[in-house]
Design an enzyme around this catalytic site. Structure first.
Site, PDB file in Angstrom:
ATOM      1  N   HIS A  62      -3.302  -4.039  -3.421  1.00 15.43           N
ATOM      2  CA  HIS A  62      -3.987  -2.907  -3.528  1.00 15.43           C
ATOM      3  C   HIS A  62      -4.166  -2.067  -4.801  1.00 15.43           C
ATOM      4  CE1 HIS A  62      -6.198   0.304  -1.275  1.00 15.43           C
ATOM      5  NE2 HIS A  62      -5.113   1.328  -1.862  1.00 15.43           N
ATOM      6  N   LYS A  75     -15.233   7.266   0.801  1.00 15.31           N
ATOM      7  CA  LYS A  75     -14.213   7.530   2.052  1.00 15.31           C
ATOM      8  C   LYS A  75     -13.404   8.266   2.097  1.00 15.31           C
ATOM      9  CE  LYS A  75     -11.023   4.021   2.913  1.00 15.31           C
ATOM     10  NZ  LYS A  75     -10.287   2.886   3.160  1.00 15.31           N
ATOM     11  N   ASP A 133     -13.994  -5.583   0.699  1.00 15.27           N
ATOM     12  CA  ASP A 133     -12.679  -5.015   0.785  1.00 15.27           C
ATOM     13  C   ASP A 133     -11.539  -5.797   0.344  1.00 15.27           C
ATOM     14  OD1 ASP A 133     -11.356  -2.543   0.376  1.00 15.27           O
ATOM     15  OD2 ASP A 133     -11.790  -1.921   2.460  1.00 15.27           O
ATOM     16  N   ARG A 175       0.848  -1.404   0.169  1.00 13.98           N
ATOM     17  CA  ARG A 175      -0.015  -0.059  -0.015  1.00 13.98           C
ATOM     18  C   ARG A 175       0.912   1.301  -0.011  1.00 13.98           C
ATOM     19  NH1 ARG A 175      -3.941  -0.698   4.780  1.00 13.98           N
ATOM     20  NH2 ARG A 175      -2.395  -1.926   5.682  1.00 13.98           N
TER      21      ARG A 175
END
Ligand code: R5P
Length: 285
Positions: free
Chosen positions: A125, A187, A213, A92
């Site tokens: 990700h 978000k 997710d 990430r």
């Protein structure tokens, strides 16, 4: 021959069964000064054509273990080394978010590349992290597996992602499940543990919702999404993800938020109900 990192022993064993390849004996040790030693004692005698190292890099030690296992099998004369990172740690951190920051995903990918002929990773990700590897790196999609443990009797289900980035995953899970609506929330992340969820207009009253997710880390994203759903009269909420990192109090946080069940895959071996990614990995090996 399948060679397991210490954090991926169950998945490595499942993969060995799927591929009908031997599972190597591996030793994980530590020197008195704290340095690690991961070794594959029988590899030279076994003379395998290839070694498939299966190791989620869930910690700095796990990263080092991968490098040692790669080096150990090369040293023993193995010609082809495939590195499977079921979960790619530091993935990430795929950008220099502030001046002076490293692109950590690139740094670890470079190190892992030096000992690999081929790399596989599961639902990173951002798929673009694969470009950081020097040999071919493939992102394997395991999202379809997430439908497997869901109850067959979901009531008028909604498959929802807590942000726009995961809506494709939610769609894959819905398609594999075979019925249901798709939606996503917006978000805003304020810090590592603080997120704000802006709900959509979807009517969830009396319906079962599956929140999907790629990863549950601290559980902040999921628990905020669940709180919004509970306020709107949802029936049951199931949360599912590819990588159940579940750091700190994530399981407690989600349970307190009212989730019915937490599902994940075995890319990270945690005590939640899991489904194995071994079949999808095996298809690429
Ligand atoms: C971020 O965009 C990811 O898809 C996840 O939503 C996030 O990393 C989950 O982190 P946490 O569980 O800490 O909220």
């Amino acid at each position: 021959m399948i060679v397991s990192g210490s954090a991926s022993q169950a998945l490595a064993a499942a993969l060995a069964r799927h591929l009908e390849e031997p599972l190597a004996a591996v030793e994980y040790d530590r020197f008195p000064d704290g340095e690690l030693l991961a070794a594959v004692p029988g590899v030279a005698e076994a003379e395998p054509d290839r070694a498939v190292i299966v190791a989620s890099t869930v910690s700095s030690d796990a990263h080092l273990e991968v490098l040692q296992l790669q080096d150990a099998v090369r040293e023993a004369g193995v010609e082809e080394v495939v590195t499977v990172l079921p979960y790619m740690g530091y993935g990430r951190q795929d950008d220099a978010f502030e001046p002076g920051h490293p692109v950590s995903a690139r740094a670890v990918a470079r190190a892992i590349s030096t000992g690999s002929d081929r790399v596989l990773t599961v639902n990173p990700h951002e798929a673009a992290v694969c470009d950081f590897f020097e040999p071919t790196a493939t992102a394997v999609d395991a999202a379809g597996r997430l439908a497997e443990p869901l109850p067959a009797d979901l009531t008028d289900p909604v498959f929802l992602s807590p942000d726009a980035g995961a809506v494709d995953l939610a769609e894959t899970v819905r398609d594999t499940y075979g019925a249901g609506d798709i939606d996503y929330f917006e978000k805003t992340r304020h810090s590592g543990t603080e997120v704000e969820i802006s709900p959509s207009d979807v009517d969830v009253a009396g319906r079962d919702v599956v929140v999907v997710d790629d990863i549950i880390a601290t559980g902040s994203t999921m628990s905020e999404a669940v709180a919004v759903l509970e306020d709107r009269g949802v029936d049951r909420v199931f949360v599912t993800c590819v990588h159940p990192l579940l750091a700190r109090d994530a399981v407690t946080k989600l349970s307190r938020a009212g989730v019915e069940a937490i599902y994940g895959t075995d890319t990270i071996e945690r005590g939640v109900e899991t489904v194995s990614v071994a079949p999808v990995l095996a298809a690429h090996l």
